[in-house]
Write a protein that holds these residues in place. Structure first.
Motif, PDB file in Angstrom:
ATOM      1  N   PHE A 210       0.603  -1.248   0.091  1.00 58.17           N
ATOM      2  CA  PHE A 210      -0.006   0.148  -0.122  1.00 58.17           C
ATOM      3  C   PHE A 210       0.796   1.592  -0.367  1.00 58.17           C
ATOM      4  O   PHE A 210       0.397   2.508  -0.237  1.00 58.17           O
ATOM      5  CB  PHE A 210      -0.995  -0.123   1.220  1.00 58.17           C
ATOM      6  CG  PHE A 210      -1.765  -0.760   1.487  1.00 58.17           C
ATOM      7  CD1 PHE A 210      -2.428  -1.583   0.664  1.00 58.17           C
ATOM      8  CD2 PHE A 210      -1.877  -1.973   2.581  1.00 58.17           C
ATOM      9  CE1 PHE A 210      -2.704  -2.941   0.148  1.00 58.17           C
ATOM     10  CE2 PHE A 210      -3.025  -2.640   3.219  1.00 58.17           C
ATOM     11  CZ  PHE A 210      -3.226  -3.149   1.599  1.00 58.17           C
ATOM     12  N   SER A 211       2.388   1.016   0.185  1.00 59.99           N
ATOM     13  CA  SER A 211       2.592   1.605   1.015  1.00 59.99           C
ATOM     14  C   SER A 211       4.083   2.678  -0.477  1.00 59.99           C
ATOM     15  O   SER A 211       3.779   3.835  -1.149  1.00 59.99           O
ATOM     16  CB  SER A 211       4.032   1.859   2.191  1.00 59.99           C
ATOM     17  OG  SER A 211       3.560   1.759   2.612  1.00 59.99           O
ATOM     18  N   TYR A 212       3.673   1.430  -1.354  1.00 62.97           N
ATOM     19  CA  TYR A 212       4.440   1.176  -2.560  1.00 62.97           C
ATOM     20  C   TYR A 212       3.327   2.619  -3.419  1.00 62.97           C
ATOM     21  O   TYR A 212       4.265   3.018  -4.695  1.00 62.97           O
ATOM     22  CB  TYR A 212       4.764   0.008  -3.399  1.00 62.97           C
ATOM     23  CG  TYR A 212       6.187  -0.285  -2.751  1.00 62.97           C
ATOM     24  CD1 TYR A 212       6.989   0.633  -2.151  1.00 62.97           C
ATOM     25  CD2 TYR A 212       5.801  -1.617  -2.514  1.00 62.97           C
ATOM     26  CE1 TYR A 212       8.079  -0.407  -1.228  1.00 62.97           C
ATOM     27  CE2 TYR A 212       7.483  -2.151  -1.394  1.00 62.97           C
ATOM     28  CZ  TYR A 212       7.918  -1.511  -1.435  1.00 62.97           C
ATOM     29  OH  TYR A 212       9.069  -1.856  -0.931  1.00 62.97           O
ATOM     30  N   TYR A 213       2.364   1.899  -3.311  1.00 70.84           N
ATOM     31  CA  TYR A 213       1.291   2.294  -4.217  1.00 70.84           C
ATOM     32  C   TYR A 213       1.002   3.992  -3.692  1.00 70.84           C
ATOM     33  O   TYR A 213       0.403   4.886  -5.097  1.00 70.84           O
ATOM     34  CB  TYR A 213      -0.111   1.258  -3.710  1.00 70.84           C
ATOM     35  CG  TYR A 213      -1.639   1.754  -4.576  1.00 70.84           C
ATOM     36  CD1 TYR A 213      -1.957   1.480  -5.587  1.00 70.84           C
ATOM     37  CD2 TYR A 213      -2.502   3.084  -3.663  1.00 70.84           C
ATOM     38  CE1 TYR A 213      -3.501   2.161  -6.146  1.00 70.84           C
ATOM     39  CE2 TYR A 213      -3.559   3.697  -4.159  1.00 70.84           C
ATOM     40  CZ  TYR A 213      -3.649   2.701  -5.533  1.00 70.84           C
ATOM     41  OH  TYR A 213      -4.892   3.131  -6.577  1.00 70.84           O
ATOM     42  N   PHE A 214       0.717   4.414  -3.143  1.00 70.24           N
ATOM     43  CA  PHE A 214       0.779   5.763  -2.273  1.00 70.24           C
ATOM     44  C   PHE A 214       1.546   6.926  -2.978  1.00 70.24           C
ATOM     45  O   PHE A 214       1.734   7.457  -2.853  1.00 70.24           O
ATOM     46  CB  PHE A 214       0.953   6.274  -0.929  1.00 70.24           C
ATOM     47  CG  PHE A 214       0.218   7.683  -0.381  1.00 70.24           C
ATOM     48  CD1 PHE A 214      -0.558   7.889  -0.478  1.00 70.24           C
ATOM     49  CD2 PHE A 214       1.489   8.105   0.505  1.00 70.24           C
ATOM     50  CE1 PHE A 214      -1.138   9.364  -0.075  1.00 70.24           C
ATOM     51  CE2 PHE A 214       1.293   9.074   0.797  1.00 70.24           C
ATOM     52  CZ  PHE A 214      -0.232  10.271   0.617  1.00 70.24           C
ATOM     53  N   ILE A 215       3.360   5.978  -2.808  1.00 71.99           N
ATOM     54  CA  ILE A 215       4.032   6.945  -3.676  1.00 71.99           C
ATOM     55  C   ILE A 215       4.174   6.838  -5.034  1.00 71.99           C
ATOM     56  O   ILE A 215       4.687   8.055  -5.524  1.00 71.99           O
ATOM     57  CB  ILE A 215       5.288   5.649  -3.317  1.00 71.99           C
ATOM     58  CG1 ILE A 215       5.733   6.089  -1.924  1.00 71.99           C
ATOM     59  CG2 ILE A 215       6.790   6.200  -3.752  1.00 71.99           C
ATOM     60  CD1 ILE A 215       6.957   5.071  -1.399  1.00 71.99           C
ATOM     61  N   ASN A 216       3.480   6.122  -5.473  1.00 75.62           N
ATOM     62  CA  ASN A 216       3.513   5.925  -6.743  1.00 75.62           C
ATOM     63  C   ASN A 216       2.540   6.904  -7.207  1.00 75.62           C
ATOM     64  O   ASN A 216       2.712   7.853  -8.533  1.00 75.62           O
ATOM     65  CB  ASN A 216       2.978   4.507  -7.612  1.00 75.62           C
ATOM     66  CG  ASN A 216       2.980   3.966  -9.272  1.00 75.62           C
ATOM     67  OD1 ASN A 216       3.929   4.703  -9.508  1.00 75.62           O
ATOM     68  ND2 ASN A 216       1.850   4.974  -9.746  1.00 75.62           N
ATOM     69  N   LYS A 234      11.534   9.763  -6.953  1.00 78.41           N
ATOM     70  CA  LYS A 234      12.984  10.010  -6.211  1.00 78.41           C
ATOM     71  C   LYS A 234      12.053  10.319  -5.054  1.00 78.41           C
ATOM     72  O   LYS A 234      12.650  10.917  -3.825  1.00 78.41           O
ATOM     73  CB  LYS A 234      13.737  10.643  -7.025  1.00 78.41           C
ATOM     74  CG  LYS A 234      15.102  10.424  -5.814  1.00 78.41           C
ATOM     75  CD  LYS A 234      16.456  11.126  -6.229  1.00 78.41           C
ATOM     76  CE  LYS A 234      17.285  10.202  -6.798  1.00 78.41           C
ATOM     77  NZ  LYS A 234      18.615  10.931  -8.003  1.00 78.41           N
ATOM     78  N   PHE A 235      11.771  12.238  -5.525  1.00 82.09           N
ATOM     79  CA  PHE A 235      11.554  12.421  -4.628  1.00 82.09           C
ATOM     80  C   PHE A 235      10.125  12.406  -3.725  1.00 82.09           C
ATOM     81  O   PHE A 235       9.809  13.198  -2.370  1.00 82.09           O
ATOM     82  CB  PHE A 235      11.034  14.090  -4.729  1.00 82.09           C
ATOM     83  CG  PHE A 235      12.619  14.906  -5.130  1.00 82.09           C
ATOM     84  CD1 PHE A 235      13.581  15.571  -4.160  1.00 82.09           C
ATOM     85  CD2 PHE A 235      12.985  14.863  -6.432  1.00 82.09           C
ATOM     86  CE1 PHE A 235      14.058  15.677  -4.546  1.00 82.09           C
ATOM     87  CE2 PHE A 235      14.063  15.708  -6.502  1.00 82.09           C
ATOM     88  CZ  PHE A 235      15.166  16.051  -5.581  1.00 82.09           C
ATOM     89  N   SER A 236       9.212  11.536  -4.113  1.00 83.29           N
ATOM     90  CA  SER A 236       7.637  11.349  -3.437  1.00 83.29           C
ATOM     91  C   SER A 236       8.469   9.743  -2.334  1.00 83.29           C
ATOM     92  O   SER A 236       7.727  10.056  -1.206  1.00 83.29           O
ATOM     93  CB  SER A 236       7.370  10.348  -4.181  1.00 83.29           C
ATOM     94  OG  SER A 236       6.731  11.622  -5.189  1.00 83.29           O
ATOM     95  N   ALA A 237       9.307   9.303  -2.836  1.00 76.77           N
ATOM     96  CA  ALA A 237      10.018   8.425  -1.679  1.00 76.77           C
ATOM     97  C   ALA A 237      10.802   8.898  -0.825  1.00 76.77           C
ATOM     98  O   ALA A 237      10.956   8.688   0.869  1.00 76.77           O
ATOM     99  CB  ALA A 237      11.104   6.997  -2.039  1.00 76.77           C
ATOM    100  N   LYS A 238      11.147  10.119  -1.635  1.00 71.82           N
ATOM    101  CA  LYS A 238      11.817  10.737  -0.328  1.00 71.82           C
ATOM    102  C   LYS A 238      11.099  11.441   0.780  1.00 71.82           C
ATOM    103  O   LYS A 238      11.818  11.687   2.261  1.00 71.82           O
ATOM    104  CB  LYS A 238      13.160  11.260  -0.344  1.00 71.82           C
ATOM    105  CG  LYS A 238      14.761  11.234  -0.904  1.00 71.82           C
ATOM    106  CD  LYS A 238      14.927  12.299  -1.608  1.00 71.82           C
ATOM    107  CE  LYS A 238      16.841  11.280  -2.310  1.00 71.82           C
ATOM    108  NZ  LYS A 238      17.313  11.235  -0.864  1.00 71.82           N
ATOM    109  N   THR A 239       9.900  12.220   0.329  1.00 68.38           N
ATOM    110  CA  THR A 239       9.285  12.332   1.316  1.00 68.38           C
ATOM    111  C   THR A 239       8.638  11.412   1.895  1.00 68.38           C
ATOM    112  O   THR A 239       8.337  12.647   3.074  1.00 68.38           O
ATOM    113  CB  THR A 239       8.360  13.025   0.039  1.00 68.38           C
ATOM    114  OG1 THR A 239       8.792  14.254  -0.749  1.00 68.38           O
ATOM    115  CG2 THR A 239       7.158  13.753   1.105  1.00 68.38           C
TER     116      THR A 239
END
Length: 305
Positions: A210-216, A234-239
């Motif tokens: 679910f976390s990967y879904y939100f980052i995507n 990259k910046f979505s994951a870093k955020t």
């Protein structure tokens, strides 16, 4: 653990590691142990009824040994630390076959080991005492030198970054040092009571997806307004990582931190209003609950849909 024979516990640097089951979670743990934990694949043994996954594991990790018989993990391969990585339907079927006393998970009950044995159950929906009934000969269970735990370990273990819940305090004498050392190679250990382990599996196991879904989804929004795909991801994951670290470091409730980020009439509160209108919070909460219910259905229903 019984001390009969006063056999010495294994050394994590030389221990034979076994897996009953060869699905995605088992593969993730094996990958993390080999790549990040520097465990020699020759010390890893996997049993699964089909060769679909084990063939791939043998190709990926030269020297890894496989079998179609669960019993070989305990007998032929004589493993020291064993992960039970099958879904609950496997245990449910054993009870269907055996009645009040389940049929053995290993065709025959596991032999009395010549050394202390550590078994880690990743099976959702079944308590340790139930799993033991599928492994130990009921005529002399006291003869086993066995330490057994329920754990939750998510697929981030593949990158040495897993979350691992254990049914005892990780730094206590209730968790053997070889087990603590092995799990620590791929994850950070936390205590969760066994009664709450199924919920932890739904949150940290399925919740990773679910976390990967939100980052995507966040990166899609950034792409829409002009960032490149690589920069957006990259910046979505870093955020998300910033949010995680500040939450753990501050000890504050996520709602409190959310409000601290929102300026009056600013972009954040306008964006949050869109999430509220889409009922995203309810959807995320429902996804965790759905994952939990599905895992339990595999454990409790004769023919889960």
């Amino acid at each position: 653990m019984p001390s009969k024979g006063s056999k010495k516990a294994c050394d994590v640097a030389t221990a034979k590691i076994g897996f009953v089951g060869a699905g995605k979670l088992a593969e993730s743990i094996i990958s993390g142990l080999v790549v990040y934990g520097k465990v020699d694949p020759k010390r890893i043994h996997v049993a699964a009824p089909s060769s679909n996954n084990t063939d791939r594991l043998k190709q990926s990790f030269q020297g890894l040994k496989v079998s179609k018989r669960n019993l070989d993990i305990f007998g032929k391969f004589d493993c020291d630390i064993i992960f039970l990585a099958v879904n609950g339907s496997v245990i449910r079927n054993l009870y269907k076959l055996g009645g009040s006393r389940p049929a053995p998970l290993t065709t025959n009950y596991i032999p009395n080991m010549k050394h202390p044995l550590y078994v880690l159950s990743l099976i959702t929906g079944f308590e340790i005492k139930v799993i033991k009934d599928c492994l130990l000969n009921p005529e002399h269970p006291e003869k086993y030198m066995l330490e057994m735990h329920r754990i939750m370990l998510n697929c981030a273990a593949a990158f040495g970054l897993g979350v691992c819940a254990v049914d005892v305090e990780p730094d206590s004498k209730k968790l053997a040092e070889p087990v603590r050392a092995l799990l620590s190679l791929v994850a950070k250990l936390e205590y969760i009571p066994e009664a709450q382990m199924d919920a932890a599996c739904a949150l940290c196991g399925s919740g990773l997806s679910f976390s990967y879904y939100f980052i995507n989804a966040m990166s899609d929004g950034a792409l829409k307004i002009g960032l490149s795909r690589a920069a957006a991801v990259k910046f979505s994951a870093k955020t998300v990582n910033c949010a995680t670290q500040t939450l753990l470091e501050s000890g504050k409730h996520p709602n409190e931190l959310k409000d601290e980020v929102c300026a009056p009439s600013g972009g954040a509160i306008y964006g949050l209003s869109i999430l509220d209108k889409a009922d995203v919070a309810s959807g995320v909460s429902g996804a965790v609950e759905a994952a939990y219910k599905r895992a339990l259905s595999l454990a409790r229903e004769d023919n889960p849909a």
